[in-house]
Design a protein around this motif. Structure first.
Motif, PDB file in Angstrom:
ATOM      1  N   PHE A 283       0.853  -1.192   0.000  1.00  0.00           N
ATOM      2  CA  PHE A 283       0.000   0.000   0.000  1.00  0.00           C
ATOM      3  C   PHE A 283       0.884   1.236   0.000  1.00  0.00           C
ATOM      4  CE2 PHE A 283      -3.790  -2.155   2.381  1.00  0.00           C
ATOM      5  CZ  PHE A 283      -3.949  -3.009   1.305  1.00  0.00           C
ATOM      6  N   LEU A 284       0.482   2.225  -0.795  1.00  0.00           N
ATOM      7  CA  LEU A 284       1.222   3.476  -0.864  1.00  0.00           C
ATOM      8  C   LEU A 284       0.266   4.632  -0.608  1.00  0.00           C
ATOM      9  CD1 LEU A 284       3.874   4.970  -1.532  1.00  0.00           C
ATOM     10  CD2 LEU A 284       3.129   5.034  -3.918  1.00  0.00           C
ATOM     11  N   VAL A 285       0.578   5.450   0.401  1.00  0.00           N
ATOM     12  CA  VAL A 285      -0.214   6.631   0.750  1.00  0.00           C
ATOM     13  C   VAL A 285       0.631   7.855   0.422  1.00  0.00           C
ATOM     14  CG1 VAL A 285      -1.497   7.818   2.553  1.00  0.00           C
ATOM     15  CG2 VAL A 285      -1.292   5.323   2.608  1.00  0.00           C
ATOM     16  N   SER A 286       0.047   8.783  -0.343  1.00  0.00           N
ATOM     17  CA  SER A 286       0.871   9.898  -0.796  1.00  0.00           C
ATOM     18  C   SER A 286       0.018  11.120  -1.085  1.00  0.00           C
ATOM     19  CB  SER A 286       1.648   9.498  -2.062  1.00  0.00           C
ATOM     20  OG  SER A 286       2.364  10.601  -2.584  1.00  0.00           O
ATOM     21  N   THR A 287       0.681  12.277  -0.997  1.00  0.00           N
ATOM     22  CA  THR A 287       0.087  13.515  -1.508  1.00  0.00           C
ATOM     23  C   THR A 287       0.426  13.632  -2.982  1.00  0.00           C
ATOM     24  OG1 THR A 287       2.069  14.718  -0.807  1.00  0.00           O
ATOM     25  CG2 THR A 287       0.207  14.677   0.720  1.00  0.00           C
ATOM     26  N   PRO A 288      -0.406  14.281  -3.785  1.00  0.00           N
ATOM     27  CA  PRO A 288      -0.164  14.314  -5.240  1.00  0.00           C
ATOM     28  C   PRO A 288       1.163  14.952  -5.626  1.00  0.00           C
ATOM     29  CG  PRO A 288      -2.410  14.974  -4.734  1.00  0.00           C
ATOM     30  CD  PRO A 288      -1.690  14.897  -3.435  1.00  0.00           C
ATOM     31  N   GLU A 289       1.516  16.072  -4.976  1.00  0.00           N
ATOM     32  CA  GLU A 289       2.720  16.783  -5.410  1.00  0.00           C
ATOM     33  C   GLU A 289       3.984  15.986  -5.126  1.00  0.00           C
ATOM     34  OE1 GLU A 289       1.718  18.198  -1.237  1.00  0.00           O
ATOM     35  OE2 GLU A 289       0.677  17.669  -3.098  1.00  0.00           O
ATOM     36  N   ARG A 290       4.078  15.334  -3.953  1.00  0.00           N
ATOM     37  CA  ARG A 290       5.277  14.547  -3.643  1.00  0.00           C
ATOM     38  C   ARG A 290       5.362  13.297  -4.508  1.00  0.00           C
ATOM     39  NH1 ARG A 290       9.286  14.427   0.114  1.00  0.00           N
ATOM     40  NH2 ARG A 290       9.100  16.681  -0.274  1.00  0.00           N
ATOM     41  N   LEU A 291       4.248  12.650  -4.778  1.00  0.00           N
ATOM     42  CA  LEU A 291       4.268  11.473  -5.646  1.00  0.00           C
ATOM     43  C   LEU A 291       4.716  11.847  -7.050  1.00  0.00           C
ATOM     44  CD1 LEU A 291       3.713   8.487  -6.142  1.00  0.00           C
ATOM     45  CD2 LEU A 291       1.318   9.060  -6.568  1.00  0.00           C
ATOM     46  N   MET A 292       4.288  13.014  -7.524  1.00  0.00           N
ATOM     47  CA  MET A 292       4.699  13.446  -8.863  1.00  0.00           C
ATOM     48  C   MET A 292       6.198  13.702  -8.923  1.00  0.00           C
ATOM     49  SD  MET A 292       3.169  13.659 -11.670  1.00  0.00           S
ATOM     50  CE  MET A 292       3.931  13.894 -13.275  1.00  0.00           C
ATOM     51  N   GLU A 293       6.775  14.216  -7.846  1.00  0.00           N
ATOM     52  CA  GLU A 293       8.228  14.415  -7.799  1.00  0.00           C
ATOM     53  C   GLU A 293       8.963  13.080  -7.901  1.00  0.00           C
ATOM     54  OE1 GLU A 293       9.412  16.685  -4.433  1.00  0.00           O
ATOM     55  OE2 GLU A 293       7.948  18.269  -4.764  1.00  0.00           O
TER      56      GLU A 293
END
Length: 546
Positions: A283-293
């Motif tokens: 499972f991966l939990v992330s905010t959009p901006e950090r995942l895009m980086e």
């Protein structure tokens, strides 16, 4: 033999004969006394009944304290593999699979869990097959009750949350009987994309049910021999605080072999890259901006994500990350199932919802409000100056539908017999629409269209037959002449487009409908829809006349 001894022997024989005579003469001994005498003789002879043996068994070397009452000690099967604890780390996917196999395959099979739903009897769930086949009185389907592994996940999460005092509503919450969770699994079992229409972000209890259901799916697929190079679940959240909340809920699943990693702006980028290299999270939990980086640096692969959950969609779009979510979805080459929590009823977020949810969907909400039931339905209201203007607008709606509709979209015209609509009926027939203006044909054609037609369906029915028509399968509904009461409008709005987020309700009003303009404005404002100036002017004019 001495004389004294002979006298004693005769006396004894006399007593024995007397007893034998009493035994043969049943009239002198009652049945109760005879049963007592027989029991006494059996006890003296060592021949006892089963119940007497349990009470009077003698100790033995194997059972010195007579704990088993003379019965053989029950022989249990040899224990399985060692049970894994939460202290053991799972750095790689192979160790996680071994832990899930030990937990799911060995220990759960001997457990039974009691499920009590509100106003329903207690059900002991030992296996889903037993629920469907053994418990005949319930006659429940496989998808109606959670599996044992779901219960185990919920129990682990609940114990951890209670221990950490993470519940927002106190310690009275019981995850296993949460109404929303049971409804979620019912919708989740359909295999369709889901949208939560309550207008709020995901709560702790809702996150617990989501990750438990997804974990169950992951374990089942893994037991079938499937392997996943990417995280199985991608949970997008609007903020760092939300990421930590979801991570807290997922953390207890580590003991069951489900490893979760959260990435957000609260930690350095290098630290998170090293963490992703050291483990392969399920499972991966992330905010959009950090995942895009991370995606731009090729530090993580999400191409094979199977489940995508987007929480707080309106908040994310308001923060300016709508394009970021679109880019993230483009990195997923597979066709993932999507669950959207839209924390607003604002019509500005509808385009983003439609981008994420393309096919048939299942609406998930326990709220019966107008805003919840009509979520993602655009209400297009126009004020017409004449009947010719209404005919033109109605025809334009048809052309717009046919130019932009999908393969499974359907359109419905609701006509009124008390208002002349001959020209519109002729126009619709000339363009190949299905017209059903009597009750018998309305119901039959509606069934035929829903079963036999494979392309877009454009139908027309009379308003009187609205109660028998299946308007839930129509994405676009047109009211060439506005309905006589606002309750009818609400009925159409809340019943249409049940399995789609592409719903559009076209309403055309004239000066004669001014009395309903004020109530219609109230509904539009309640649903956060755009209120046309022409409708406001119509309302003001009707007030001046009064």
């Amino acid at each position: 033999m001495a004389k004294g001894d002979d006298a004693v022997r005769r006396k004894k024989n006399k007593a024995i004969c007397k007893k034998l005579r009493r035994k043969n003469d049943s009239s002198t001994v009652s049945a109760k006394a005879a049963a007592a005498i027989a029991a006494k003789k059996r006890r003296k002879a060592g021949k006892r009944r089963m119940c007497q043996g349990m009470c009077f068994s003698l100790p033995s070397p194997d059972d010195p304290f007579n704990d088993h009452h003379g019965k053989e000690k029950f022989k249990r099967k040899a224990p399985g593999k060692k049970k894994l604890t939460t202290k053991e780390k799972v750095p790689h996917r192979e160790e996680s699979a071994t832990k899930r196999e030990n937990t799911f395959g060995g220990n759960i099979s001997k457990k039974s869990i009691c499920l009590q739903v509100e106003n329903q009897p207690v059900i002991e769930v030992t296996d889903m097959a037993d629920c469907c086949g053994g418990v005949q009185q319930r006659k429940c389907e496989l998808s109606e009750l959670p599996s044992k592994f779901v219960f185990l996940c919920l129990s682990s999460i609940e114990n951890a949350l209670h221990h950490g005092d993470a519940y927002s509503d106190g310690e009275d919450n019981i995850l296993s009987v949460d109404t929303w969770g049971l409804e979620f699994l019912k919708c989740y079992s359909t295999g369709k994309d889901l949208i939560e229409t309550s207008g709020i972000s995901a709560t702790t209890e809702q996150v617990a049910w989501i990750v438990s259901g997804v974990a169950d799916t992951f374990v089942r697929k893994e037991k079938q021999g499937l392997s996943f190079a990417s995280p199985f679940l991608l949970f997008l959240v609007p903020s760092q605080e939300k990421a930590l909340q979801v991570r807290t809920v997922c953390k207890p699943l580590k003991s069951l072999g489900i490893h979760t990693v959260s990435i957000h702006s609260g930690a350095t980028l290098d630290h998170q890259i090293q963490g992703l290299k050291s483990c392969e999270p399920e499972f991966l939990v992330s905010t959009p901006e950090r995942l895009m980086e991370l995606l731009s640096l090729k530090a993580i692969d999400i191409s094979d994500v199977s489940i995508l959950v987007v929480d707080g969609l309106n908040t994310v779009c308001t923060a300016g990350f709508a394009d970021t979510i679109k880019s993230i979805k483009s990195f997923i080459s597979s066709d993932p199932r999507v669950l959207v929590f839209n924390d607003s009823f604002n019509h500005m977020s509808i385009p983003m919802v439609r981008h994420l949810l393309n096919g048939s969907i299942c609406r998930l909400s326990l709220s019966n409000t107008i805003t919840s039931l009509s979520s993602c339905i655009i209400q297009s209201v126009r004020v017409c100056t004449s009947d010719e203007d209404k005919l033109l607008r109605s025809t334009e709606a048809l052309d717009q539908f046919r130019s932009s509709c999908s393969h499974n979209s359907n359109m419905l015209y609701i006509l009124r017999k008390d208002i002349k609509c001959n020209k519109l009926v002729k126009t619709l027939k000339g363009r190949g629409c299905c017209i059903s203006l009597d009750s018998n044909t309305a119901s039959s054609n509606d069934r035929v269209d829903s079963n036999s037609r494979s392309g877009p369906v454009v139908s027309a029915i009379d308003l009187e037959h609205l109660s028998t028509a299946e308007i839930g399968r129509y994405d676009v509904v047109v009211l060439p002449s506005f309905v006589p009461s606002i309750d009818t409008y609400i009925h159409i709005l809340t019943k249409m487009a049940c399995e789609s987020v592409n719903g559009v309700l076209h309403s055309f009003l004239t000066a004669e409908d001014g009395e309903l303009a004020g109530q219609l404005i109230g509904i539009l404002e309640q649903c956060e829809q755009e209120v046309p100036e022409t409708l406001q002017d119509l309302h003001h004019k009707s007030e001046m006349k009064e």
